[in-house]
Design a protein around this motif. Structure first.
Motif, mmCIF file in Angstrom:
data_model
loop_
_atom_site.group_PDB
_atom_site.id
_atom_site.type_symbol
_atom_site.label_atom_id
_atom_site.label_comp_id
_atom_site.label_asym_id
_atom_site.label_seq_id
_atom_site.Cartn_x
_atom_site.Cartn_y
_atom_site.Cartn_z
ATOM 1 N N VAL A 113 0.749 -1.156 -0.148
ATOM 2 C CA VAL A 113 0.006 0.060 0.052
ATOM 3 C C VAL A 113 0.710 1.464 0.085
ATOM 4 C CG1 VAL A 113 -1.617 1.333 1.281
ATOM 5 C CG2 VAL A 113 -1.956 -1.015 1.128
ATOM 6 N N SER B 236 -1.592 -1.074 -4.073
ATOM 7 C CA SER B 236 -2.458 0.040 -4.049
ATOM 8 C C SER B 236 -2.165 1.455 -3.762
ATOM 9 C CB SER B 236 -3.552 -0.497 -2.926
ATOM 10 O OG SER B 236 -3.989 -1.663 -2.950
ATOM 11 N N LEU C 147 -7.604 -2.638 3.704
ATOM 12 C CA LEU C 147 -6.685 -3.376 2.742
ATOM 13 C C LEU C 147 -5.572 -4.240 3.592
ATOM 14 C CD1 LEU C 147 -5.903 -0.362 0.455
ATOM 15 C CD2 LEU C 147 -7.528 -2.033 -0.153
#
Length: 381
Positions: A146, A169, A227
């Motif tokens: 992330v 992400s 996430l």
């Protein structure tokens, strides 16, 4: 001149030392750094993975080699704790040294995302070779990453890491990648190109919590999305390191305030690079740094030289969609005018008076960057 002391062995400090030695081979030169003093290209950190560059292969020269090349003394792993500006003494955790002229080239530090949670301290930033070594050690072929921040560094890292079987992400407060640097069509196309590489987008959003969960992290976004991640990388920008300047009562703002001669409010102390605010501009890019180093080297060797900044386009390292940006150096109201040519974009940013003061080029049109740059007003004349 007596002794020249440079604090910092990053690109700013070493570039200045090289430029100074072209003009002055005799002045005693001391470089003080809080790391190992290896010379490397910091801009390479965000695209080193795809080029199979390990942390060790990014090193261009050791501190010993740099000391020999520059006819300088380099104190490595040495922390500067204070500056006695009255007696012109730099105080370190090893020893003190007197200077005639002092240059602060101690850079900037990564801004940490304002995140809570049990794993907030595990968020990684990459601002130097040591950081990159840590980051690289956590990556394997199935890493879930992330990235907080879809600006220059965030998008470059996303593109660079997309060649491994990872799940990446990108989270950003803005509604588009690269924020205000890109015109709408260019931003949307970059988003699509990175999406085609498997990048997942969470725009108009932010990370609020990072918590430990078994052997990975649970990342919570402002909209409630969760996430899973093996690595959380913060890439939301840099903040000038002002600690030494503030302790020495040197004027600071967003950076160490220096004039066109790179001189601070103390006549014997100068600054350049990411820590400096030059005539009101704080520009964390390579070309302004190079221009500043050449001008300051001339001044320190006896030829007072004001730095000049022409418009300086920046190449965004996203091979999936080549981009060159030339943003206005200061925030200004205006609008984008976009031209689309077979999917590539030529965008011109015009102020409220209709004057072109910035541009974006993508794809094959990036070859126009030099010609377009010449049409822009100088940043510092």
């Amino acid at each position: 001149m007596g002794k020249l002391v440079i604090i910092g062995s990053g690109m700013a400090g070493y570039t200045l030392a090289r430029e100074f030695r072209k003009r002055d081979q005799d002045t005693e030169l001391l470089i003080i750094t809080n790391d190992d003093g290896h010379s490397y290209s910091k801009p390479m950190l965000s695209n080193a993975f795809d080029k199979n560059k390990t942390p060790d292969t990014l090193i261009m020269a050791s501190a010993e080699k740099m000391a020999d090349d520059l006819a300088a003394t380099i104190w490595t792993n040495t922390n500067v704790t204070d500056i006695n500006e009255t007696d012109r003494i730099v105080i370190t955790d090893q020893e003190s040294v007197q200077y005639d002229k002092l240059v602060l080239a101690n850079g900037a530090y990564s801004i940490r995302a304002p995140v809570s949670g049990s794993a907030a301290d595990a968020i990684i930033t990459v601002n130097n070779l040591s950081d990159y070594r840590t980051f690289r050690s956590h990556i394997n072929d199935t890493t879930r990453i992330v990235i907080i921040g879809a600006g220059l560094i965030g998008c470059e890292f996303a593109n660079d890491l997309s060649n491994i079987d990872s799940h990446i992400s990108l989270v950003d407060l803005s509604d588009q990648p690269l924020g205000r640097l890109l015109s709408p069509h260019a931003a949307e196309t970059l988003k699509q190109k990175l999406s085609s590489l498997g990048i997942n987008w969470y725009l108009n959003n932010s990370v609020t919590e990072v918590n430990h969960k078994d052997d990975y992290f649970s990342v919570t976004l402002a909209d409630g999305t969760n996430l899973d991640a093996d690595i959380v990388l913060s890439a939301i920008g840099l903040r000038a390191d002002l600690q030494l300047a503030d302790k020495a009562d040197i004027e600071t703002e967003r950076g160490i305030k220096v004039n066109r001669f790179l001189r601070s409010s103390n006549e014997h102390i100068y600054a350049l690079g990411d820590c400096a605010q030059v005539d009101g501009l704080n520009l964390p890019f390579v070309t302004p740094l190079m221009n500043s180093a050449r001008a300051l080297a001339a001044t320190l060797s006896g030829e007072e030289t004001a730095v000049k900044y022409p418009a300086m386009p920046v190449v965004v390292k996203t091979p999936c969609y080549p981009i060159v940006v030339c943003p206005p150096p200061r925030p200004v109201d205006g609008d984008w005018e976009e031209e689309i040519h077979e999917g590539d974009v030529r965008s011109t940013f015009k102020d409220t008076n209709g004057r072109a003061i910035g541009f974006v080029l993508t794809g094959d049109l990036t070859k126009e960057r030099m010609a377009m740059g010449k049409l822009m007003p100088d940043w510092l004349e």
